[in-house]
Write a protein that holds these residues in place. Structure first.
Motif, short mmCIF file in Angstrom:
data_model
loop_
_atom_site.label_atom_id
_atom_site.label_comp_id
_atom_site.label_asym_id
_atom_site.label_seq_id
_atom_site.Cartn_x
_atom_site.Cartn_y
_atom_site.Cartn_z
N UNK A 1 0.82 -1.22 0.00
CA UNK A 1 0.00 0.00 0.00
C UNK A 1 0.85 1.26 0.00
N UNK A 2 1.88 1.24 0.81
CA UNK A 2 2.78 2.42 0.87
C UNK A 2 3.47 2.62 -0.48
N UNK A 3 3.85 1.51 -1.13
CA UNK A 3 4.54 1.59 -2.42
C UNK A 3 3.61 2.20 -3.49
N UNK A 4 2.37 1.76 -3.51
CA UNK A 4 1.41 2.27 -4.49
C UNK A 4 1.16 3.77 -4.25
N UNK A 5 1.02 4.11 -2.97
CA UNK A 5 0.77 5.54 -2.65
C UNK A 5 1.95 6.41 -3.08
N UNK A 6 3.16 5.91 -2.76
CA UNK A 6 4.36 6.70 -3.10
C UNK A 6 4.42 6.95 -4.60
N UNK A 7 4.21 5.89 -5.40
CA UNK A 7 4.31 6.04 -6.88
C UNK A 7 3.15 6.92 -7.40
N UNK B 1 -10.11 0.10 -11.69
CA UNK B 1 -10.47 -0.36 -10.34
C UNK B 1 -11.18 0.79 -9.61
N UNK B 2 -12.06 0.44 -8.64
CA UNK B 2 -12.84 1.48 -7.94
C UNK B 2 -11.93 2.28 -7.01
N UNK B 3 -12.12 3.60 -6.92
CA UNK B 3 -11.29 4.42 -6.04
C UNK B 3 -11.30 3.95 -4.58
N UNK B 4 -12.42 3.41 -4.11
CA UNK B 4 -12.42 2.94 -2.71
C UNK B 4 -11.51 1.71 -2.57
N UNK B 5 -11.40 0.94 -3.66
CA UNK B 5 -10.48 -0.21 -3.65
C UNK B 5 -9.04 0.30 -3.55
N UNK B 6 -8.76 1.38 -4.29
CA UNK B 6 -7.41 1.98 -4.26
C UNK B 6 -7.09 2.46 -2.84
N UNK B 7 -8.03 3.14 -2.20
CA UNK B 7 -7.73 3.65 -0.85
C UNK B 7 -7.57 2.50 0.13
N UNK B 8 -8.35 1.42 -0.07
CA UNK B 8 -8.19 0.25 0.79
C UNK B 8 -6.82 -0.39 0.63
N UNK B 9 -6.33 -0.40 -0.62
CA UNK B 9 -4.99 -0.96 -0.88
C UNK B 9 -3.94 -0.11 -0.18
N UNK B 10 -4.09 1.22 -0.34
CA UNK B 10 -3.06 2.11 0.22
C UNK B 10 -3.05 2.06 1.74
N UNK B 11 -4.18 1.73 2.36
CA UNK B 11 -4.22 1.59 3.83
C UNK B 11 -3.68 0.23 4.29
N UNK B 12 -3.43 -0.68 3.31
CA UNK B 12 -2.94 -2.00 3.68
C UNK B 12 -4.07 -2.94 4.10
N UNK C 1 2.62 3.03 -14.74
CA UNK C 1 3.72 3.02 -15.72
C UNK C 1 4.97 2.33 -15.17
N UNK C 2 4.73 1.18 -14.54
CA UNK C 2 5.83 0.38 -13.99
C UNK C 2 5.67 -1.06 -14.47
N UNK C 3 6.79 -1.75 -14.66
CA UNK C 3 6.69 -3.21 -14.82
C UNK C 3 6.50 -3.79 -13.42
N UNK C 4 6.10 -5.05 -13.34
CA UNK C 4 5.97 -5.69 -12.02
C UNK C 4 7.32 -5.73 -11.34
N UNK C 5 8.38 -5.98 -12.12
CA UNK C 5 9.73 -6.03 -11.54
C UNK C 5 10.09 -4.68 -10.92
N UNK C 6 9.79 -3.59 -11.63
CA UNK C 6 10.10 -2.26 -11.08
C UNK C 6 9.28 -1.99 -9.82
N UNK C 7 7.97 -2.36 -9.90
CA UNK C 7 7.10 -2.11 -8.75
C UNK C 7 7.66 -2.79 -7.51
#
Lengths: 83, 83
Positions: A14-20, A37-48, A65-71
């Motif tokens: 979640x922290x990684x997604x928020x940072x990027x 994806x729904x914005x509430x799903x995004x906020x749920x991910x970012x909260x962990x 705009x990242x590959x999975x390896x970069x992420x």
């Protein structure tokens, strides 16, 4: 895998997604739109709170705009676990 | 993300898990035991039929003695998509 380790990967992801997302100056709404994806799903991910699937992880990576390896190498690996 | 791209990441992920499991000379049963996942789940993943969660991806990586970064950089990124 210990319980705290499990919670930890969701928290770090979640922290990684928020940072990027912030690096790209995207709102959660914009990221949700780009990833299909729904914005509430995004906020749920970012909260962990969410345990995203491989397909949703790839949708997020592409929208950011990242590959999975970069992420996982430049963002998730660098994200600190819970204090 | 197009339908075929979605199917592709599950397929490539499966190939990556199989390749690493064989490098370690593990059976699907042994990998399942180490990861705390059912062997039929492991075979489903390797066939590209499953869409594993972040927590299960980490359990697999740990059982395969890989960080998530290594799994996605050295194995998933190198796995060919469907022919």
């Amino acid at each position: 895998m210990r319980q705290d380790e499990e919670a930890d990967i969701k928290y770090r992801f979640g922290k990684a997604i928020r940072r990027r997302r912030r690096e790209l100056d995207f709102s959660q709404e914009k990221l949700g739109e780009l990833a299909g994806l729904h914005p509430t799903y995004i906020s749920g991910i970012e909260r962990g709170d969410r345990n995203p699937s491989l397909e949703n992880i790839e949708k997020l990576a592409q929208a950011l705009d990242l590959s999975l390896a970069e992420l996982f190498t430049r963002y998730v690996a660098e994200a600190k676990g819970k204090p």
